[in-house]
Design a protein around this motif. Structure first.
Motif, PDB file in Angstrom:
ATOM      1  N   VAL A  80       2.671  -2.856   8.290  1.00 21.53           N
ATOM      2  CA  VAL A  80       1.732  -3.611   9.122  1.00 21.53           C
ATOM      3  C   VAL A  80       0.316  -3.459   8.573  1.00 21.53           C
ATOM      4  O   VAL A  80      -0.467  -4.412   8.539  1.00 21.53           O
ATOM      5  CB  VAL A  80       1.798  -3.135  10.586  1.00 21.53           C
ATOM      6  CG1 VAL A  80       0.724  -3.823  11.423  1.00 21.53           C
ATOM      7  CG2 VAL A  80       3.170  -3.403  11.180  1.00 21.53           C
ATOM      8  N   LEU A  81      -0.019  -2.253   8.124  1.00 19.67           N
ATOM      9  CA  LEU A  81      -1.339  -2.016   7.539  1.00 19.67           C
ATOM     10  C   LEU A  81      -1.560  -2.917   6.326  1.00 19.67           C
ATOM     11  O   LEU A  81      -2.614  -3.534   6.180  1.00 19.67           O
ATOM     12  CB  LEU A  81      -1.479  -0.547   7.137  1.00 19.67           C
ATOM     13  CG  LEU A  81      -2.797  -0.147   6.461  1.00 19.67           C
ATOM     14  CD1 LEU A  81      -3.971  -0.313   7.426  1.00 19.67           C
ATOM     15  CD2 LEU A  81      -2.722   1.291   5.958  1.00 19.67           C
ATOM     16  N   ASN A  82      -0.559  -3.017   5.456  1.00 22.21           N
ATOM     17  CA  ASN A  82      -0.705  -3.845   4.260  1.00 22.21           C
ATOM     18  C   ASN A  82      -0.732  -5.333   4.582  1.00 22.21           C
ATOM     19  O   ASN A  82      -1.354  -6.114   3.855  1.00 22.21           O
ATOM     20  CB  ASN A  82       0.409  -3.527   3.254  1.00 22.21           C
ATOM     21  CG  ASN A  82       0.071  -2.316   2.402  1.00 22.21           C
ATOM     22  OD1 ASN A  82      -0.165  -1.231   2.918  1.00 22.21           O
ATOM     23  ND2 ASN A  82       0.024  -2.492   1.102  1.00 22.21           N
ATOM     24  N   LEU A  86      -9.405   4.038   3.349  1.00 18.73           N
ATOM     25  CA  LEU A  86      -8.264   3.687   4.184  1.00 18.73           C
ATOM     26  C   LEU A  86      -6.964   3.693   3.383  1.00 18.73           C
ATOM     27  O   LEU A  86      -5.927   4.152   3.867  1.00 18.73           O
ATOM     28  CB  LEU A  86      -8.499   2.313   4.821  1.00 18.73           C
ATOM     29  CG  LEU A  86      -7.472   1.836   5.856  1.00 18.73           C
ATOM     30  CD1 LEU A  86      -7.253   2.873   6.943  1.00 18.73           C
ATOM     31  CD2 LEU A  86      -7.924   0.509   6.464  1.00 18.73           C
ATOM     32  N   ASN A  87      -7.013   3.196   2.135  1.00 19.06           N
ATOM     33  CA  ASN A  87      -5.781   3.201   1.338  1.00 19.06           C
ATOM     34  C   ASN A  87      -5.383   4.611   0.893  1.00 19.06           C
ATOM     35  O   ASN A  87      -4.221   4.891   0.613  1.00 19.06           O
ATOM     36  CB  ASN A  87      -5.890   2.266   0.137  1.00 19.06           C
ATOM     37  CG  ASN A  87      -6.951   2.698  -0.865  1.00 19.06           C
ATOM     38  OD1 ASN A  87      -7.759   3.593  -0.586  1.00 19.06           O
ATOM     39  ND2 ASN A  87      -6.964   2.068  -2.025  1.00 19.06           N
ATOM     40  N   PHE A  88      -6.351   5.526   0.863  1.00 22.42           N
ATOM     41  CA  PHE A  88      -6.044   6.926   0.556  1.00 22.42           C
ATOM     42  C   PHE A  88      -5.324   7.570   1.740  1.00 22.42           C
ATOM     43  O   PHE A  88      -4.397   8.378   1.563  1.00 22.42           O
ATOM     44  CB  PHE A  88      -7.325   7.692   0.231  1.00 22.42           C
ATOM     45  CG  PHE A  88      -7.101   8.999  -0.464  1.00 22.42           C
ATOM     46  CD1 PHE A  88      -7.035   9.065  -1.848  1.00 22.42           C
ATOM     47  CD2 PHE A  88      -6.960  10.175   0.256  1.00 22.42           C
ATOM     48  CE1 PHE A  88      -6.835  10.276  -2.498  1.00 22.42           C
ATOM     49  CE2 PHE A  88      -6.755  11.385  -0.386  1.00 22.42           C
ATOM     50  CZ  PHE A  88      -6.694  11.436  -1.762  1.00 22.42           C
ATOM     51  N   LEU A 117      10.463  -4.279   2.993  1.00 22.02           N
ATOM     52  CA  LEU A 117       9.405  -3.870   2.070  1.00 22.02           C
ATOM     53  C   LEU A 117       9.715  -4.344   0.651  1.00 22.02           C
ATOM     54  O   LEU A 117       8.849  -4.902  -0.031  1.00 22.02           O
ATOM     55  CB  LEU A 117       9.248  -2.350   2.079  1.00 22.02           C
ATOM     56  CG  LEU A 117       8.380  -1.760   0.955  1.00 22.02           C
ATOM     57  CD1 LEU A 117       6.933  -2.231   1.081  1.00 22.02           C
ATOM     58  CD2 LEU A 117       8.465  -0.230   0.959  1.00 22.02           C
ATOM     59  N   TYR A 118      10.961  -4.129   0.210  1.00 21.77           N
ATOM     60  CA  TYR A 118      11.353  -4.531  -1.143  1.00 21.77           C
ATOM     61  C   TYR A 118      11.213  -6.040  -1.311  1.00 21.77           C
ATOM     62  O   TYR A 118      10.709  -6.527  -2.331  1.00 21.77           O
ATOM     63  CB  TYR A 118      12.789  -4.095  -1.423  1.00 21.77           C
ATOM     64  CG  TYR A 118      13.281  -4.437  -2.809  1.00 21.77           C
ATOM     65  CD1 TYR A 118      12.958  -3.636  -3.898  1.00 21.77           C
ATOM     66  CD2 TYR A 118      14.073  -5.568  -3.019  1.00 21.77           C
ATOM     67  CE1 TYR A 118      13.420  -3.948  -5.175  1.00 21.77           C
ATOM     68  CE2 TYR A 118      14.536  -5.882  -4.281  1.00 21.77           C
ATOM     69  CZ  TYR A 118      14.207  -5.070  -5.359  1.00 21.77           C
ATOM     70  OH  TYR A 118      14.659  -5.391  -6.626  1.00 21.77           O
ATOM     71  N   SER A 119      11.634  -6.792  -0.311  1.00 24.31           N
ATOM     72  CA  SER A 119      11.538  -8.249  -0.363  1.00 24.31           C
ATOM     73  C   SER A 119      10.077  -8.692  -0.412  1.00 24.31           C
ATOM     74  O   SER A 119       9.708  -9.576  -1.197  1.00 24.31           O
ATOM     75  CB  SER A 119      12.237  -8.855   0.850  1.00 24.31           C
ATOM     76  OG  SER A 119      12.099 -10.259   0.868  1.00 24.31           O
ATOM     77  N   ALA A 120       9.240  -8.060   0.422  1.00 23.80           N
ATOM     78  CA  ALA A 120       7.819  -8.413   0.439  1.00 23.80           C
ATOM     79  C   ALA A 120       7.156  -8.065  -0.883  1.00 23.80           C
ATOM     80  O   ALA A 120       6.306  -8.808  -1.384  1.00 23.80           O
ATOM     81  CB  ALA A 120       7.114  -7.685   1.587  1.00 23.80           C
ATOM     82  N   TYR A 121       7.563  -6.953  -1.462  1.00 25.65           N
ATOM     83  CA  TYR A 121       6.991  -6.525  -2.740  1.00 25.65           C
ATOM     84  C   TYR A 121       7.372  -7.476  -3.874  1.00 25.65           C
ATOM     85  O   TYR A 121       6.527  -7.831  -4.705  1.00 25.65           O
ATOM     86  CB  TYR A 121       7.452  -5.109  -3.076  1.00 25.65           C
ATOM     87  CG  TYR A 121       7.108  -4.683  -4.474  1.00 25.65           C
ATOM     88  CD1 TYR A 121       5.800  -4.346  -4.818  1.00 25.65           C
ATOM     89  CD2 TYR A 121       8.089  -4.625  -5.469  1.00 25.65           C
ATOM     90  CE1 TYR A 121       5.476  -3.963  -6.112  1.00 25.65           C
ATOM     91  CE2 TYR A 121       7.771  -4.245  -6.763  1.00 25.65           C
ATOM     92  CZ  TYR A 121       6.468  -3.918  -7.081  1.00 25.65           C
ATOM     93  OH  TYR A 121       6.150  -3.547  -8.369  1.00 25.65           O
ATOM     94  N   GLY A 152       0.281  -7.163  -3.014  1.00 18.47           N
ATOM     95  CA  GLY A 152       0.069  -6.881  -1.601  1.00 18.47           C
ATOM     96  C   GLY A 152       0.728  -5.603  -1.112  1.00 18.47           C
ATOM     97  O   GLY A 152       0.299  -5.024  -0.117  1.00 18.47           O
ATOM     98  N   TYR A 153       1.788  -5.173  -1.808  1.00 16.18           N
ATOM     99  CA  TYR A 153       2.549  -4.020  -1.334  1.00 16.18           C
ATOM    100  C   TYR A 153       2.714  -2.938  -2.402  1.00 16.18           C
ATOM    101  O   TYR A 153       3.477  -1.994  -2.210  1.00 16.18           O
ATOM    102  CB  TYR A 153       3.924  -4.476  -0.826  1.00 16.18           C
ATOM    103  CG  TYR A 153       3.811  -5.365   0.387  1.00 16.18           C
ATOM    104  CD1 TYR A 153       3.804  -4.834   1.670  1.00 16.18           C
ATOM    105  CD2 TYR A 153       3.666  -6.752   0.246  1.00 16.18           C
ATOM    106  CE1 TYR A 153       3.661  -5.653   2.786  1.00 16.18           C
ATOM    107  CE2 TYR A 153       3.520  -7.577   1.353  1.00 16.18           C
ATOM    108  CZ  TYR A 153       3.522  -7.019   2.622  1.00 16.18           C
ATOM    109  OH  TYR A 153       3.371  -7.826   3.725  1.00 16.18           O
TER     110      TYR A 153
END
Length: 412
Positions: A202-204, A243-245, A317-321, A327-328
């Motif tokens: 959700v964050l990404n 934030l990404n850290f 996640l894998y599909s989104a990546y 983005g991921y």
């Protein structure tokens, strides 16, 4: 008639005035006491309400490295302090699994790093992007593969059947062809720190949509010491963190404070749970469930999910990546550079990339590993073991993952 004595009247008036003042003071004190009681009761009821809504994820105690007698390895360019084992302490609804933000007493000075570094500037995260290997060609026929899959199912079911005082769930998904196998994958599980994965997704999404900036700086406000937390071990109050850290720390280190800070930035679990449920919600994390644990004890509460849902999250996640690598990529990198040892990885050939997150709830004797294994073909797997014998827990992870490794190898 004799006139009243003026001295007597003065004394009476003074006595009356004193009594009036004392009465007013007593009434004021009583009012303040009532207000204090009402305030305490109100705050307590709100805490209980929040705890019952989102138990387990952010607990009253800690979640950190969540290993089973395993050491952690450092992959950060900032040479992090070695973490120590602790438990992510959660409870059934009989004692709510405290999901509040910073519920522990805050330490305004922070525990600080062992090196005494008071630098408040944010650290840069410098990881090499992970990329999945090219797919190999399957050498067995589809019929033979079906036979091998059935053998794996029988092996795992037979192994589980022969275990006592243990509850196991398993689900495997081929990320190449969609093949899947589940064994008690719909049973309720306590996911522990692994639920940070859908939170990070959700964050990404927010990063991709532009509503949040991964380079946004969050100021650490201090926190009571949390065993195994990279943040409470290394940072003082006032430390600035990208934030990404924070995302990296909550995934790679299972850092509970980082997860709390990310959730706070997202508006709390209640603000994002609908997005998580939209991915998979056979058993929604925010809904109460009744179930019996490995020891025969009945439980009721929220903060549970299933291997079915968890494996769907990592499949998503894998599909989104693959659709949007940029983005991921940060999530993939964090999972690939985990600082928590993987019980699953030991069953695969040396050097096989295992992108994973591992969660543990020591109080519930619940252990979960969620992983993408970049073997001969990429596969997603979720294994859940509930047992008080740590040696048997480790053995169970290794045995079940071994059957999966053998199956994939025999297909190529």
């Amino acid at each position: 008639m004799k006139a009243p004595n003026p001295t007597f009247l003065d004394r009476a008036e003074k006595i009356h005035g004193k009594r009036k003042k004392i009465t007013l003071i007593l009434l004021a004190a009583l009012s303040v006491l009532v207000l204090i009681v009402v305030f305490v009761v109100t705050v307590a009821s709100k805490q209980k309400e929040y705890a019952e809504a989102y138990p387990d994820l952010v607990g009253r105690a800690t979640d950190t490295t969540t290993t089973i007698d395993m050491t952690t390895s450092s992959r950060m360019t900032t040479a992090p302090t070695e973490t120590t084992e602790t438990s992510e302490t959660t409870e059934s609804s009989e004692t709510p699994l405290a999901p509040s933000i910073h519920t522990e007493t805050e330490d305004t000075s922070g525990t600080g790093s062992e090196t005494g570094n008071n630098d408040t500037s944010p650290e840069e995260l410098n990881l090499t992007d992970f990329h999945f290997s090219s797919l190999r060609s399957q050498i067995v026929s589809h019929q033979k593969r079906a036979v091998l899959l059935d053998q794996m199912k029988n092996n795992i079911e037979s192994y589980i059947k022969n275990q006592s005082n243990m509850r196991v769930s398993f689900r495997y998904i081929s990320l190449r062809n969609g093949e899947e196998l589940g064994i008690r994958e719909l049973d309720p599980i306590v996911p522990g720190g692994t639920f940070a994965l859908p939170v990070s997704m959700v964050l990404n999404e927010s990063f991709t949509a532009g509503s949040l900036n991964p380079s946004e700086i969050i100021t650490y406000a201090g926190h009571a010491a949390v065993n195994g937390s990279y943040i409470s071990t290394n940072y003082f109050s006032g430390k600035q963190i990208y934030l990404n850290f924070l995302e990296y720390l909550m995934l790679s280190y299972n850092d509970r404070i980082a997860l709390e800070m990310v959730l706070d930035k997202l508006g709390g679990m209640e603000s994002i749970i609908d997005k998580i449920n939209a991915i998979s919600s056979y058993l929604p994390y925010d809904k109460e469930v009744f179930y019996t644990d490995y020891s025969g004890k009945d439980h009721q509460g929220a903060g549970r999910t299933t291997c079915f849902d968890m494996s769907n999250y990592i499949k998503s996640l894998y599909s989104a990546y693959t659709t949007n690598p940029a983005g991921y990529q940060s999530i993939i990198n964090a999972l690939a550079n985990s600082n928590v040892e993987s019980p699953i990885a030991s069953s695969f050939a040396r050097g096989t990339p295992v992108l994973h997150i591992y969660g543990r709830n020591a109080e519930m004797n619940a252990y979960t590993e969620l992983a993408i294994i970049d073997a001969e073909e990429p596969v997603a797997v979720c294994i859940y073991v509930e047992c008080e014998n740590k040696a048997k827990v480790t053995e169970t992870f290794s045995t079940i993952a071994g059957y999966l490794a053998e199956y994939i190898k025999n297909c190529y």
